[in-house]
Design a protein around this motif. Structure first.
Motif, PDB file in Angstrom:
ATOM      1  N   VAL A 168       1.139  -1.379   0.181  1.00 29.60           N
ATOM      2  CA  VAL A 168      -0.112   0.015  -0.258  1.00 29.60           C
ATOM      3  C   VAL A 168       0.927   1.511  -0.308  1.00 29.60           C
ATOM      4  CG1 VAL A 168      -1.988   1.657   1.714  1.00 29.60           C
ATOM      5  CG2 VAL A 168      -1.543  -0.769   1.292  1.00 29.60           C
ATOM      6  N   ASN A 169       1.490   1.108   1.083  1.00 28.51           N
ATOM      7  CA  ASN A 169       2.967   2.143   1.150  1.00 28.51           C
ATOM      8  C   ASN A 169       3.100   2.437  -0.381  1.00 28.51           C
ATOM      9  OD1 ASN A 169       3.338   4.129   2.792  1.00 28.51           O
ATOM     10  ND2 ASN A 169       5.213   2.485   4.007  1.00 28.51           N
ATOM     11  N   LYS A 170       4.068   1.715  -1.571  1.00 30.88           N
ATOM     12  CA  LYS A 170       3.847   1.892  -2.897  1.00 30.88           C
ATOM     13  C   LYS A 170       2.888   2.478  -3.550  1.00 30.88           C
ATOM     14  CE  LYS A 170       6.996  -2.045  -3.152  1.00 30.88           C
ATOM     15  NZ  LYS A 170       7.116  -3.481  -3.357  1.00 30.88           N
ATOM     16  N   GLN A 171       1.333   1.933  -3.507  1.00 30.97           N
ATOM     17  CA  GLN A 171       0.362   2.522  -4.038  1.00 30.97           C
ATOM     18  C   GLN A 171      -0.012   4.613  -3.758  1.00 30.97           C
ATOM     19  OE1 GLN A 171       1.182  -0.069  -6.603  1.00 30.97           O
ATOM     20  NE2 GLN A 171      -0.717   0.998  -6.876  1.00 30.97           N
ATOM     21  N   ILE A 172       0.879   4.535  -2.313  1.00 27.72           N
ATOM     22  CA  ILE A 172       0.045   5.795  -2.308  1.00 27.72           C
ATOM     23  C   ILE A 172       1.340   6.803  -2.457  1.00 27.72           C
ATOM     24  CG2 ILE A 172       0.523   7.435   0.151  1.00 27.72           C
ATOM     25  CD1 ILE A 172      -0.795   5.467   1.647  1.00 27.72           C
ATOM     26  N   ASN A 173       0.433   8.298  -3.377  1.00 29.03           N
ATOM     27  CA  ASN A 173       1.528   9.259  -3.673  1.00 29.03           C
ATOM     28  C   ASN A 173       1.599   9.987  -2.592  1.00 29.03           C
ATOM     29  OD1 ASN A 173       2.265  11.681  -4.665  1.00 29.03           O
ATOM     30  ND2 ASN A 173       0.510  11.829  -6.379  1.00 29.03           N
ATOM     31  N   TRP A 174       2.639  10.268  -1.771  1.00 29.54           N
ATOM     32  CA  TRP A 174       2.881  10.413  -0.455  1.00 29.54           C
ATOM     33  C   TRP A 174       2.825  12.466  -0.657  1.00 29.54           C
ATOM     34  CZ3 TRP A 174       1.824   9.054   3.633  1.00 29.54           C
ATOM     35  CH2 TRP A 174       1.429   7.435   3.613  1.00 29.54           C
ATOM     36  N   LEU A 175       2.827  12.586  -2.207  1.00 30.65           N
ATOM     37  CA  LEU A 175       3.537  14.747  -2.506  1.00 30.65           C
ATOM     38  C   LEU A 175       2.256  15.038  -2.597  1.00 30.65           C
ATOM     39  CD1 LEU A 175       5.982  14.098  -5.070  1.00 30.65           C
ATOM     40  CD2 LEU A 175       6.409  14.849  -2.306  1.00 30.65           C
ATOM     41  N   ASP A 176       0.666  14.263  -2.898  1.00 30.46           N
ATOM     42  CA  ASP A 176      -0.151  14.623  -2.516  1.00 30.46           C
ATOM     43  C   ASP A 176      -1.800  14.588  -1.736  1.00 30.46           C
ATOM     44  OD1 ASP A 176      -3.064  15.392  -4.158  1.00 30.46           O
ATOM     45  OD2 ASP A 176      -2.992  13.723  -4.920  1.00 30.46           O
ATOM     46  N   ASP A 177      -1.664  15.511  -1.219  1.00 30.47           N
ATOM     47  CA  ASP A 177      -3.273  15.770   0.579  1.00 30.47           C
ATOM     48  C   ASP A 177      -3.958  14.630  -0.066  1.00 30.47           C
ATOM     49  OD1 ASP A 177      -1.165  17.120   2.045  1.00 30.47           O
ATOM     50  OD2 ASP A 177      -2.357  18.932   1.840  1.00 30.47           O
ATOM     51  N   GLN A 178      -4.739  14.755  -0.970  1.00 27.08           N
ATOM     52  CA  GLN A 178      -5.526  14.769  -1.553  1.00 27.08           C
ATOM     53  C   GLN A 178      -5.368  12.804  -1.755  1.00 27.08           C
ATOM     54  OE1 GLN A 178      -8.765  15.567  -0.421  1.00 27.08           O
ATOM     55  NE2 GLN A 178      -6.930  17.294   0.487  1.00 27.08           N
ATOM     56  N   ASP A 179      -4.485  12.266  -1.795  1.00 27.45           N
ATOM     57  CA  ASP A 179      -4.023  10.943  -2.429  1.00 27.45           C
ATOM     58  C   ASP A 179      -5.844  10.121  -1.540  1.00 27.45           C
ATOM     59  OD1 ASP A 179      -2.703   8.757  -4.241  1.00 27.45           O
ATOM     60  OD2 ASP A 179      -3.176   7.837  -2.377  1.00 27.45           O
ATOM     61  N   PRO A 180      -6.154   8.889  -2.744  1.00 27.11           N
ATOM     62  CA  PRO A 180      -7.328   8.649  -2.398  1.00 27.11           C
ATOM     63  C   PRO A 180      -6.991   7.645  -1.400  1.00 27.11           C
ATOM     64  CG  PRO A 180      -6.538   8.305  -4.684  1.00 27.11           C
ATOM     65  CD  PRO A 180      -6.458   9.104  -4.064  1.00 27.11           C
ATOM     66  N   LEU A 181      -5.591   6.808  -1.249  1.00 23.71           N
ATOM     67  CA  LEU A 181      -5.199   5.937  -0.680  1.00 23.71           C
ATOM     68  C   LEU A 181      -4.750   6.251   0.745  1.00 23.71           C
ATOM     69  CD1 LEU A 181      -4.785   4.134  -3.095  1.00 23.71           C
ATOM     70  CD2 LEU A 181      -4.168   2.482  -1.378  1.00 23.71           C
ATOM     71  N   LEU A 182      -3.844   7.422   0.380  1.00 22.03           N
ATOM     72  CA  LEU A 182      -3.516   8.474   1.473  1.00 22.03           C
ATOM     73  C   LEU A 182      -5.019   8.230   3.242  1.00 22.03           C
ATOM     74  CD1 LEU A 182      -1.611   9.833   3.353  1.00 22.03           C
ATOM     75  CD2 LEU A 182      -1.967  11.726   2.432  1.00 22.03           C
ATOM     76  N   LEU A 183      -5.474   9.011   1.965  1.00 23.44           N
ATOM     77  CA  LEU A 183      -6.605   9.060   2.832  1.00 23.44           C
ATOM     78  C   LEU A 183      -7.641   8.547   3.794  1.00 23.44           C
ATOM     79  CD1 LEU A 183      -8.059  12.570   0.607  1.00 23.44           C
ATOM     80  CD2 LEU A 183      -6.323  12.859   2.847  1.00 23.44           C
ATOM     81  N   GLN A 184      -7.448   7.418   3.212  1.00 18.76           N
ATOM     82  CA  GLN A 184      -7.693   6.220   3.960  1.00 18.76           C
ATOM     83  C   GLN A 184      -7.244   5.689   4.672  1.00 18.76           C
ATOM     84  OE1 GLN A 184      -9.461   3.142   1.089  1.00 18.76           O
ATOM     85  NE2 GLN A 184      -8.893   4.001  -0.730  1.00 18.76           N
TER      86      GLN A 184
END
Ligand code: SF4
Length: 323
Positions: free
Chosen positions: A43-59
């Motif tokens: 999952v870490n690899k799929q997250i775009n950490w530079l995007d506050d609104q990344d749909p995985l980050l928010l989950q």
């Protein structure tokens, strides 16, 4: 040495994949204490950490908004406790029972409707599944056993086999259904040992995946899905409609097409279960209906998930009426 799925799970549970998370502006350590942050390296690899609104980050990010206690939000929003018949066994719907097979998951989704569930008291594998098996034997109408959790695929294949060996002795049980997020968040779990287990029993096999956004379908996740297909699983998907994650018809239409391309049928689109400390994921039912109407216009019936709400004490999920 190659990492096993168990190694990857241990790493996720220890929180070793979360440095980037801690650096994020909305990260709240207090929210992380309410419900531990757990993500896998996949999952870490799929997250775009530079995007506050990344749909995985928010989950998966323990968010400062989780500290808000909202009126009308509850610790048991779907009434699991009302329907628990023996520890770890929920008999809510006719003909099928749900086993709380595990108290762990490979990821902790911040919106989880069981984030406050007392797994310590409700654990079906205790004593070799004895209480659950006895209950199922005594109820001739039960033809389907659903493994839920937590995530049932955090259990070893040996523990799963001890269950299926016993289910095979109960004539009325025909189908084993597994609700799991693991094929997409920890794809290495679907390996040879899993294949040997799943080929060891002759029940109908259904796997209900949990994918909310196409970004979750990594190449490794797709390989795991293909493997499940080759093992004879009927593959369905359930999503939760989540504010800022997938609250758009375009995102959900793309997801339906993407799933179908890989042999998975969209099954349910759940309205958010009003679980306490996650109210920031909720969106008004009227907005959900608008999104669904758009989906209905653009998708053939077989790619349109059913829009549902689960209500405590009801004998089935409530279909949301859409004109
Ligand atoms: S995988 Fe399912 S049970 Fe586990 S935290 Fe996520 S939503 Fe909850």
């Amino acid at each position: 040495m190659t990492k096993t799925w168990q190694d990857s799970l241990k790493t996720a549970l220890k929180g070793n994949n979360q440095n980037a998370m801690r650096a994020h502006a909305d990260f709240s350590p207090q929210a992380g204490q309410l419900f531990a942050p757990v993500v896998t390296s996949s999952v870490n690899k799929q997250i775009n950490w530079l995007d506050d609104q990344d749909p995985l980050l928010l989950q998966f990010l323990p968010h400062v908004d989780e500290l808000t206690e909202a009126a009308d939000f509850h610790s048991d929003p779907v009434g699991d406790h009302l329907s628990t018949v023996v520890p770890g066994l929920i008999h809510k719907y006719h003909g099928r029972v749900l086993l709380i097979a595990s108290g762990s998951c490979a990821v902790n989704c911040r919106y989880c409707f069981r984030r406050h569930f007392p797994y310590g008291q409700s654990y079906a594998p205790r004593n070799h599944w004895q209480a659950a098996i006895e209950y199922i034997k005594q109820h001739q109408e039960i033809h389907e056993v659903i493994l839920s959790g937590g995530d049932p695929l955090t259990l070893s294949d040996k523990t799963l086999k001890s269950l299926t060996d016993q289910l095979l002795t109960i004539q009325q049980v025909k189908t084993l259904r597994i609700h799991s997020r693991i094929p997409t968040v920890l794809p290495t779990r679907i390996g040879n040992s899993f294949a040997i287990w799943s080929e060891s029993f002759g029940l109908n096999k259904v796997m209900v995946l949990h994918v909310n956004h196409s970004n979750e379908l990594s190449n490794d996740a797709i390989k795991a899905i293909q493997k499940l297909k080759s093992l004879g699983f009927t593959l369905l998907n359930q999503s939760v409609l989540l504010k800022n994650v997938n609250d758009s018809a375009a995102v959900l239409i793309e997801l339906s097409h993407h799933l179908f391309k890989h042999g998975v049928l969209p099954y349910y689109l759940h309205l958010f279960d009003k679980v306490q400390n996650a109210s920031h994921f909720d969106l008004p039912e009227s907005h959900a209906i608008e999104i669904y109407q758009q989906m209905k216009k653009h998708l053939p019936g077989y790619l349109l998930p059913r829009l549902v709400r689960e209500e405590a004490g009801e004998p089935s999920k409530s279909l949301i009426n859409i004109k």
